[in-house]
Write a protein that holds these residues in place. Structure first.
Motif: not given
Length: 255
Positions: A21, A43, A46-47, A49-50, A66, A68
């Motif tokens: 990510g 990964d 979150d931030k 990766s998204i 993705y 998590r």
């Protein structure tokens, strides 16, 4: 800058990347997507990766998956590997990229710190390979690419637990290559030099230190995450069909 080379056999390939990510991992996720591969990446953040998945979808019209996952949780890691295979077919390319290069002094290391460090930097490499190996066998072969580091080769003084893990990755690579080779599963390692990611910039890069390092490279350019992509694509593709149990150092000639 992404490599211009195209590897036709990677189009449609099922690829799983750990730590995909941000940093080098994000460049690898994008690089494989640009080859037409079906990419799942693991990964814990979150931030970024998204945001990465959103950007790739906007640019390419296809979205990486993705997943998590905390790599320290082996059951969660196995579940994510299974989800990648369910979504894209048996994984035939695994890139064990995830790492955490936290600096630490010898006198400050506790048993808990040591175990946590190895649980991020070494242990997942084995268990992710274990999880995807049966699918690679069913597919008739595959490629496992383990990221190590030149840090253990240059006697880096500030992260002994990390360098121990990175040296261990080379031993793991060779052991897995010997075991999985009869099933046409290749296992290789990449040892990057100082790649200037956003994390490096925030924590350790100074103008003076970077200039001194680059001055010792044969190729005197600052290395960026994209500079790792071409080597990984080569190792993932059938262009490296008979290359296994090796470590490729990608450091601009520093060593």
């Amino acid at each position: 800058m992404m490599p211009s080379a195209r590897f036709a056999d990677l189009e449609g390939a099922s690829v799983l990347i750990t730590g995909g990510g941000s940093g080098i991992g994000a460049a690898l996720t994008e690089g494989f997507m640009r080859q037409g591969a079906k990419v799942a990446f693991i990964d814990i953040a979150d931030k970024p990766s998204i945001a990465l998945a959103d950007r790739i979808e906007e640019e390419l019209g296809r979205r990486p998956l993705y997943l998590r996952t905390d790599l320290r949780d082996i059951e969660a890691l196995r579940a994510s590997a299974a989800k990648a295979a369910e979504a894209h077919g048996d994984v035939t390319v695994l890139v064990n990229n995830a790492a955490w290069d936290e600096r630490h002094a010898v006198e400050d290391v506790t048993v808990e710190f040591w175990d946590n460090n190895q649980a991020i930097n070494l242990r997942p490499h084995f268990f992710t390979a274990q999880a995807v190996a049966p699918g690679m066998k069913r597919a008739g072969g595959g490629s496992i690419i383990n990221f190590t580091s030149t840090s253990y080769l240059i006697n880096h003084p500030d992260l002994p637990a990390y360098t121990a893990a990175k040296a261990g990755i080379l031993g793991l690579t060779k052991g897995l290559a010997g075991k999985l080779g009869p099933d046409r599963i290749r296992v290789n390692a990449i040892a990057p030099g100082w790649v200037i990611t956003e994390r490096q910039k925030q924590l350790w890069v100074t103008e003076q230190a970077l200039a001194a390092h680059v001055a010792k490279q044969c190729i005197r350019d600052v290395m960026r995450p994209d500079d790792m992509v071409g080597t990984v694509l080569f190792l993932a593709s059938d262009a490296s069909r008979m290359l296994t149990a090796q470590m490729l150092i990608v450091d601009g000639g520093f060593l």
